[in-house]
Scaffold this motif. Structure first.
Motif, PDB file in Angstrom:
ATOM      1  N   LYS A  51      15.508  -1.521  -5.924  1.00 23.33           N
ATOM      2  CA  LYS A  51      14.885  -2.453  -4.975  1.00 23.33           C
ATOM      3  C   LYS A  51      13.381  -2.229  -4.860  1.00 23.33           C
ATOM      4  O   LYS A  51      12.636  -3.136  -4.482  1.00 23.33           O
ATOM      5  CB  LYS A  51      15.529  -2.333  -3.591  1.00 23.33           C
ATOM      6  N   GLU A  52      12.917  -0.986  -5.161  1.00 24.56           N
ATOM      7  CA  GLU A  52      11.488  -0.691  -5.160  1.00 24.56           C
ATOM      8  C   GLU A  52      10.897  -0.951  -6.544  1.00 24.56           C
ATOM      9  O   GLU A  52      11.598  -0.908  -7.553  1.00 24.56           O
ATOM     10  CB  GLU A  52      11.239   0.767  -4.783  1.00 24.56           C
ATOM     11  N   ARG A  53       9.594  -1.198  -6.582  1.00 19.78           N
ATOM     12  CA  ARG A  53       8.899  -1.273  -7.877  1.00 19.78           C
ATOM     13  C   ARG A  53       8.681   0.153  -8.351  1.00 19.78           C
ATOM     14  O   ARG A  53       7.977   0.929  -7.697  1.00 19.78           O
ATOM     15  CB  ARG A  53       7.562  -1.998  -7.727  1.00 19.78           C
ATOM     16  N   ILE A  54       9.280   0.528  -9.476  1.00 21.50           N
ATOM     17  CA  ILE A  54       9.231   1.906  -9.950  1.00 21.50           C
ATOM     18  C   ILE A  54       8.594   1.986 -11.330  1.00 21.50           C
ATOM     19  O   ILE A  54       8.563   1.007 -12.077  1.00 21.50           O
ATOM     20  CB  ILE A  54      10.632   2.550  -9.976  1.00 21.50           C
ATOM     21  N   PHE A  55       8.104   3.184 -11.631  1.00 23.98           N
ATOM     22  CA  PHE A  55       7.410   3.444 -12.892  1.00 23.98           C
ATOM     23  C   PHE A  55       8.010   4.698 -13.521  1.00 23.98           C
ATOM     24  O   PHE A  55       8.246   5.690 -12.822  1.00 23.98           O
ATOM     25  CB  PHE A  55       5.911   3.696 -12.654  1.00 23.98           C
ATOM     26  N   GLU A  75      -3.178  -0.256 -13.713  1.00 19.00           N
ATOM     27  CA  GLU A  75      -3.053  -1.704 -13.563  1.00 19.00           C
ATOM     28  C   GLU A  75      -4.020  -2.225 -12.498  1.00 19.00           C
ATOM     29  O   GLU A  75      -4.629  -3.286 -12.667  1.00 19.00           O
ATOM     30  CB  GLU A  75      -1.612  -2.059 -13.180  1.00 19.00           C
ATOM     31  N   ALA A  76      -4.162  -1.462 -11.414  1.00 14.14           N
ATOM     32  CA  ALA A  76      -5.090  -1.865 -10.357  1.00 14.14           C
ATOM     33  C   ALA A  76      -6.517  -1.960 -10.897  1.00 14.14           C
ATOM     34  O   ALA A  76      -7.259  -2.892 -10.564  1.00 14.14           O
ATOM     35  CB  ALA A  76      -5.014  -0.881  -9.193  1.00 14.14           C
ATOM     36  N   ASP A  77      -6.901  -1.005 -11.746  1.00 12.03           N
ATOM     37  CA  ASP A  77      -8.241  -1.053 -12.341  1.00 12.03           C
ATOM     38  C   ASP A  77      -8.440  -2.332 -13.154  1.00 12.03           C
ATOM     39  O   ASP A  77      -9.520  -2.946 -13.113  1.00 12.03           O
ATOM     40  CB  ASP A  77      -8.465   0.168 -13.239  1.00 12.03           C
ATOM     41  N   LEU A  97      12.272  10.725 -15.353  1.00 21.17           N
ATOM     42  CA  LEU A  97      11.937  10.605 -13.945  1.00 21.17           C
ATOM     43  C   LEU A  97      11.196   9.299 -13.699  1.00 21.17           C
ATOM     44  O   LEU A  97      10.411   8.851 -14.535  1.00 21.17           O
ATOM     45  CB  LEU A  97      11.065  11.779 -13.496  1.00 21.17           C
ATOM     46  N   LEU A  98      11.451   8.702 -12.542  1.00 22.03           N
ATOM     47  CA  LEU A  98      10.771   7.468 -12.162  1.00 22.03           C
ATOM     48  C   LEU A  98      10.370   7.555 -10.693  1.00 22.03           C
ATOM     49  O   LEU A  98      10.997   8.277  -9.911  1.00 22.03           O
ATOM     50  CB  LEU A  98      11.666   6.239 -12.373  1.00 22.03           C
ATOM     51  N   THR A  99       9.325   6.804 -10.327  1.00 27.70           N
ATOM     52  CA  THR A  99       8.846   6.836  -8.955  1.00 27.70           C
ATOM     53  C   THR A  99       8.242   5.494  -8.571  1.00 27.70           C
ATOM     54  O   THR A  99       7.795   4.731  -9.430  1.00 27.70           O
ATOM     55  CB  THR A  99       7.793   7.945  -8.760  1.00 27.70           C
ATOM     56  N   SER A 100       8.231   5.222  -7.266  1.00 26.24           N
ATOM     57  CA  SER A 100       7.530   4.057  -6.737  1.00 26.24           C
ATOM     58  C   SER A 100       6.068   4.383  -6.474  1.00 26.24           C
ATOM     59  O   SER A 100       5.280   3.496  -6.154  1.00 26.24           O
ATOM     60  CB  SER A 100       8.185   3.584  -5.434  1.00 26.24           C
ATOM     61  N   ASN A 101       5.697   5.650  -6.591  1.00 22.22           N
ATOM     62  CA  ASN A 101       4.329   6.102  -6.328  1.00 22.22           C
ATOM     63  C   ASN A 101       3.514   5.995  -7.608  1.00 22.22           C
ATOM     64  O   ASN A 101       3.362   6.958  -8.351  1.00 22.22           O
ATOM     65  CB  ASN A 101       4.345   7.541  -5.805  1.00 22.22           C
ATOM     66  N   GLY A 102       2.990   4.807  -7.871  1.00 17.02           N
ATOM     67  CA  GLY A 102       2.227   4.596  -9.102  1.00 17.02           C
ATOM     68  C   GLY A 102       1.005   5.477  -9.193  1.00 17.02           C
ATOM     69  O   GLY A 102       0.555   5.823 -10.287  1.00 17.02           O
ATOM     70  N   THR A 158       7.447  -0.608 -18.313  1.00 21.60           N
ATOM     71  CA  THR A 158       7.518  -1.512 -17.170  1.00 21.60           C
ATOM     72  C   THR A 158       7.293  -2.958 -17.601  1.00 21.60           C
ATOM     73  O   THR A 158       7.282  -3.849 -16.763  1.00 21.60           O
ATOM     74  CB  THR A 158       6.470  -1.130 -16.112  1.00 21.60           C
ATOM     75  N   GLU A 159       7.114  -3.194 -18.898  1.00 22.20           N
ATOM     76  CA  GLU A 159       6.915  -4.549 -19.412  1.00 22.20           C
ATOM     77  C   GLU A 159       8.245  -5.299 -19.380  1.00 22.20           C
ATOM     78  O   GLU A 159       9.133  -5.040 -20.193  1.00 22.20           O
ATOM     79  CB  GLU A 159       6.355  -4.503 -20.832  1.00 22.20           C
ATOM     80  N   ARG A 160       8.363  -6.222 -18.429  1.00 19.60           N
ATOM     81  CA  ARG A 160       9.652  -6.872 -18.186  1.00 19.60           C
ATOM     82  C   ARG A 160      10.083  -7.817 -19.310  1.00 19.60           C
ATOM     83  O   ARG A 160      11.264  -8.158 -19.405  1.00 19.60           O
ATOM     84  CB  ARG A 160       9.605  -7.641 -16.856  1.00 19.60           C
ATOM     85  N   HIS A 161       9.127  -8.248 -20.157  1.00 19.13           N
ATOM     86  CA  HIS A 161       9.487  -9.158 -21.242  1.00 19.13           C
ATOM     87  C   HIS A 161      10.156  -8.425 -22.406  1.00 19.13           C
ATOM     88  O   HIS A 161      10.705  -9.070 -23.306  1.00 19.13           O
ATOM     89  CB  HIS A 161       8.246  -9.904 -21.751  1.00 19.13           C
ATOM     90  N   ILE A 162      10.123  -7.093 -22.399  1.00 16.63           N
ATOM     91  CA  ILE A 162      10.747  -6.318 -23.478  1.00 16.63           C
ATOM     92  C   ILE A 162      12.236  -6.145 -23.165  1.00 16.63           C
ATOM     93  O   ILE A 162      12.585  -5.582 -22.123  1.00 16.63           O
ATOM     94  CB  ILE A 162      10.065  -4.954 -23.640  1.00 16.63           C
TER      95      ILE A 162
END
Length: 232
Positions: free
Chosen positions: A90-94, A17-19, A108-113, A75-79
């Motif tokens: 509370k954290e943004r997780i992936f 996403e950053a790219d 498994l999920l992590t906040s470390n994108g 992570t698409e919130r509209h789905i």
């Protein structure tokens, strides 16, 4: 440090996403529009859409969830039914990898994108164990054929381990993750999957987690999951 890694470590996005933000001209370093490959040094100011971002000092979050059927690993919130809104952390997780919407069990999920892509790149070396319930008797020939490699999706699946645990249930351990792989493998031999549950990823087991429950990974589990150089 590369700019996309810097941004992902803030927890606001994955490296991919950053790219996309950088390519769109939304990111600046010290007031200048950044490009892919831009390096960030100590003391540099990084902004996204004019808002400053900074690396997090706290530890990243790594969790294990017993995903119920019907939840989509996106992570698409509209789905509707996306996994991020379902956990409401509370954290943004992936999510690390995926588990079919119709399937349940360990994800498994992590906040470390930043680490997500790194783990996925080596996914083919990771054991993933499933319990499969099918619509007819599980035979020795069926298990042997499943373990030996099955032609699906214009390829042949890697050899894997299988063993029966009931008249219509068996375990399978994969080291690859093709789209709906187990369901397609079973379908090739005329079997319909009634339930597919993931119970283990490498050294991390589903254990006693109830559907919808999650827990933080232990230090021992993290050591088996993360590249050696990563600090958690």
């Amino acid at each position: 440090m590369r700019l996309n890694k810097y941004i992902s470590e803030t927890g606001i996005s994955s490296r991919r996403e950053a790219d996309s933000w950088i390519e769109a001209g939304r990111v600046q370093v010290n007031g200048r529009v950044a490009t892919l490959g831009t390096q960030v040094n100590e003391g540099d100011e990084v902004t996204v859409d004019g808002q400053p971002v900074g690396r997090r000092s706290q530890q990243h979050v790594y969790i294990a969830l017993n995903k119920p059927p019907g939840i989509t690993c996106t992570t698409e919130r509209h789905i509707p039914g996306n996994i991020v809104d379902y956990i409401h952390h509370k954290e943004r997780i992936f999510p690390i990898g995926r588990l079919d919407k119709d399937s349940d069990g360990l994800i498994l999920l992590t906040s470390n994108g930043d680490i997500v892509n790194e783990i996925l790149r080596s996914e083919n070396n990771h054991d993933k164990e499933y319990v499969v319930t099918v619509d007819q008797w599980v035979t020795d020939d069926f298990l042997a054929d499943m373990a030996g490699g099955v032609p699906i999706l214009d390829t042949v699946t890697n050899p894997c381990r299988t063993w029966r645990t009931g008249p219509r249930t068996f375990h399978i351990v994969l080291t690859q993750g093709l789209n709906r792989q187990i369901r397609r493998m079973c379908d090739h031999f005329g079997y319909v999957v009634r339930r597919l549950q993931r119970v283990r990823i490498i050294n991390i087991e589903l254990g006693g987690l109830q559907p919808g429950q999650w827990r933080n990974l232990t230090p021992d589990e993290l050591r088996g999951l993360l590249p050696q150089r990563e600090q958690w």
